[in-house]
Design an enzyme around this catalytic site. Structure first.
Site, short mmCIF file in Angstrom:
data_model
loop_
_atom_site.label_atom_id
_atom_site.label_comp_id
_atom_site.label_asym_id
_atom_site.label_seq_id
_atom_site.Cartn_x
_atom_site.Cartn_y
_atom_site.Cartn_z
N SER A 15 68.75 25.86 61.42
CA SER A 15 68.65 25.55 60.00
C SER A 15 67.23 25.79 59.48
O SER A 15 67.04 26.22 58.34
CB SER A 15 69.12 24.12 59.70
OG SER A 15 68.18 23.18 60.15
N ASN A 16 66.22 25.53 60.30
CA ASN A 16 64.84 25.83 59.87
C ASN A 16 64.64 27.34 59.73
O ASN A 16 64.01 27.81 58.78
CB ASN A 16 63.82 25.23 60.84
CG ASN A 16 63.52 23.79 60.50
OD1 ASN A 16 62.88 23.51 59.49
ND2 ASN A 16 64.01 22.87 61.32
N LYS A 67 57.83 34.23 85.63
CA LYS A 67 57.41 33.82 84.28
C LYS A 67 56.56 34.89 83.64
O LYS A 67 56.63 35.15 82.45
CB LYS A 67 56.55 32.54 84.40
CG LYS A 67 57.30 31.28 84.17
CD LYS A 67 56.30 30.14 84.11
CE LYS A 67 57.02 28.81 84.07
NZ LYS A 67 56.11 27.68 84.15
N ARG A 93 62.16 25.41 74.77
CA ARG A 93 61.55 25.87 76.00
C ARG A 93 60.04 25.73 75.85
O ARG A 93 59.50 26.04 74.78
CB ARG A 93 61.92 27.35 76.23
CG ARG A 93 61.53 27.88 77.57
CD ARG A 93 61.70 29.38 77.66
NE ARG A 93 60.64 29.91 78.49
CZ ARG A 93 60.68 29.92 79.82
NH1 ARG A 93 61.74 29.50 80.46
NH2 ARG A 93 59.65 30.36 80.52
N ILE A 95 56.35 26.64 75.95
CA ILE A 95 55.69 27.94 75.85
C ILE A 95 54.60 28.02 76.92
O ILE A 95 53.78 27.12 77.05
CB ILE A 95 55.06 28.10 74.45
CG1 ILE A 95 56.12 27.90 73.36
CG2 ILE A 95 54.37 29.43 74.29
CD1 ILE A 95 57.10 29.02 73.19
N ASN A 109 54.84 25.32 65.07
CA ASN A 109 56.07 24.61 65.43
C ASN A 109 56.35 23.53 64.38
O ASN A 109 55.44 23.06 63.70
CB ASN A 109 55.89 23.94 66.80
CG ASN A 109 57.14 23.21 67.26
OD1 ASN A 109 58.26 23.71 67.10
ND2 ASN A 109 56.97 22.02 67.81
N HIS A 111 58.09 19.68 63.98
CA HIS A 111 58.51 18.53 64.79
C HIS A 111 59.02 17.43 63.86
O HIS A 111 58.38 17.12 62.85
CB HIS A 111 57.31 18.02 65.61
CG HIS A 111 57.69 16.88 66.49
ND1 HIS A 111 58.44 17.07 67.64
CD2 HIS A 111 57.47 15.55 66.39
CE1 HIS A 111 58.65 15.88 68.19
NE2 HIS A 111 58.08 14.94 67.46
C1 GRF Z 1 64.47 20.33 64.07
O1 GRF Z 1 64.68 18.95 63.87
C2 GRF Z 1 63.05 20.58 64.44
O2 GRF Z 1 62.15 19.70 63.85
C3 GRF Z 1 63.05 20.41 65.93
O3 GRF Z 1 64.28 20.91 66.36
C4 GRF Z 1 65.22 20.84 65.29
C5 GRF Z 1 65.74 22.22 65.09
O4 GRF Z 1 66.76 22.26 64.12
N1 GRF Z 1 61.92 21.06 66.54
P1 GRF Z 1 67.25 23.65 63.57
O5 GRF Z 1 67.70 24.48 64.77
O6 GRF Z 1 66.13 24.30 62.84
O7 GRF Z 1 68.41 23.33 62.66
#
Ligand code: GRF
Length: 204
Positions: A15-16, A67, A93, A95, A109, A111
């Site tokens: 979704s992001n 790796k 995973r 990094i 990233n 979070h």
């Molecule tokens: C999100 O909550 C993000 O903050 C975390 O993993 C989740 C990923 O969600 N790192 P999506 O795959 O982007 O829907």
């Protein structure tokens, strides 16, 4: 205007990634998605990338002898696609330091907590279990620790007395979808200056 090239790394729902992609379609956007890489074959995010006809790859570290070979393959893919910035979006995973070194200060990233609180997995549940009144989300540069790199943007989200992990995650996710594209935009405006642990956002 030359647009910045983004690689999205994901493992799941995506979704992001979708929100980053949608923001990139806006007329005023200063970046485009050059490539999407998933380490999970059946990731929903990978299906979305195919639907949007974006260049996409499923790359499993298991198909490499070491790796090092895996990292070199990924680095080659990024170089071939002239990637400027790597966006981890639910990439499950860790990094490798070799990769971080190669893309120093060019990996970010998202979070689902206000770092440095509640790093690692199940951040929303950690926040609820701890009883904090406010959590939120953070976009940060990636360093060799787990969710420890310099913080770019954060957005607080209030925790309600009757909240549960699912409800809170949903409200946090809504904010994630806003701050991640905003952070990428700032990156390509060259407005993020890293000074030790701090990221200074330069005025225009
Ligand atoms: C999100 O909550 C993000 O903050 C975390 O993993 C989740 C990923 O969600 N790192 P999506 O795959 O982007 O829907």
């Amino acid at each position: 205007m030359k647009k910045g090239k983004v690689a999205v790394f994901l493992s799941g729902r995506g979704s992001n990634f979708e929100s980053i992609y949608r923001a990139s379609l806006k007329k005023e956007s200063n970046y485009e998605i050059a490539i999407v890489i998933s380490n999970k074959k059946n990731a929903r995010g990978l299906k979305i990338a195919k639907k949007f006809k974006l260049k996409n790859f499923y790359v499993s570290s298991k198909s490499f002898k070491s790796k090092k070979e895996y990292n070199q393959y990924i680095i080659r893919l990024l170089e071939m696609n002239k990637v400027d910035l790597v966006c981890l979006a639910g990439f499950m995973r860790i990094i490798d330091p070799e990769f971080i070194e190669e893309y120093k200060n060019r990996i970010i990233n998202i979070h689902p907590a206000l770092l440095p609180s509640f790093p690692g997995l199940n951040a929303q549940k950690q926040a609820i279990d701890h009883g904090v009144k406010v959590s939120g989300c953070t976009v940060h540069f990636v360093d060799s620790g787990i969710d420890t790199g310099p913080i770019i943007l954060q957005k607080p989200v209030k925790i309600k007395s009757n909240d549960n992990e699912e409800l809170l995650s949903k409200r946090i996710l809504k904010e994630e979808h806003k701050i991640y594209p905003d952070a990428i935009k700032l990156f390509f405006e060259n407005r993020l200056k890293i000074d030790g642990r701090k990221v200074i956002i330069l005025e225009r």
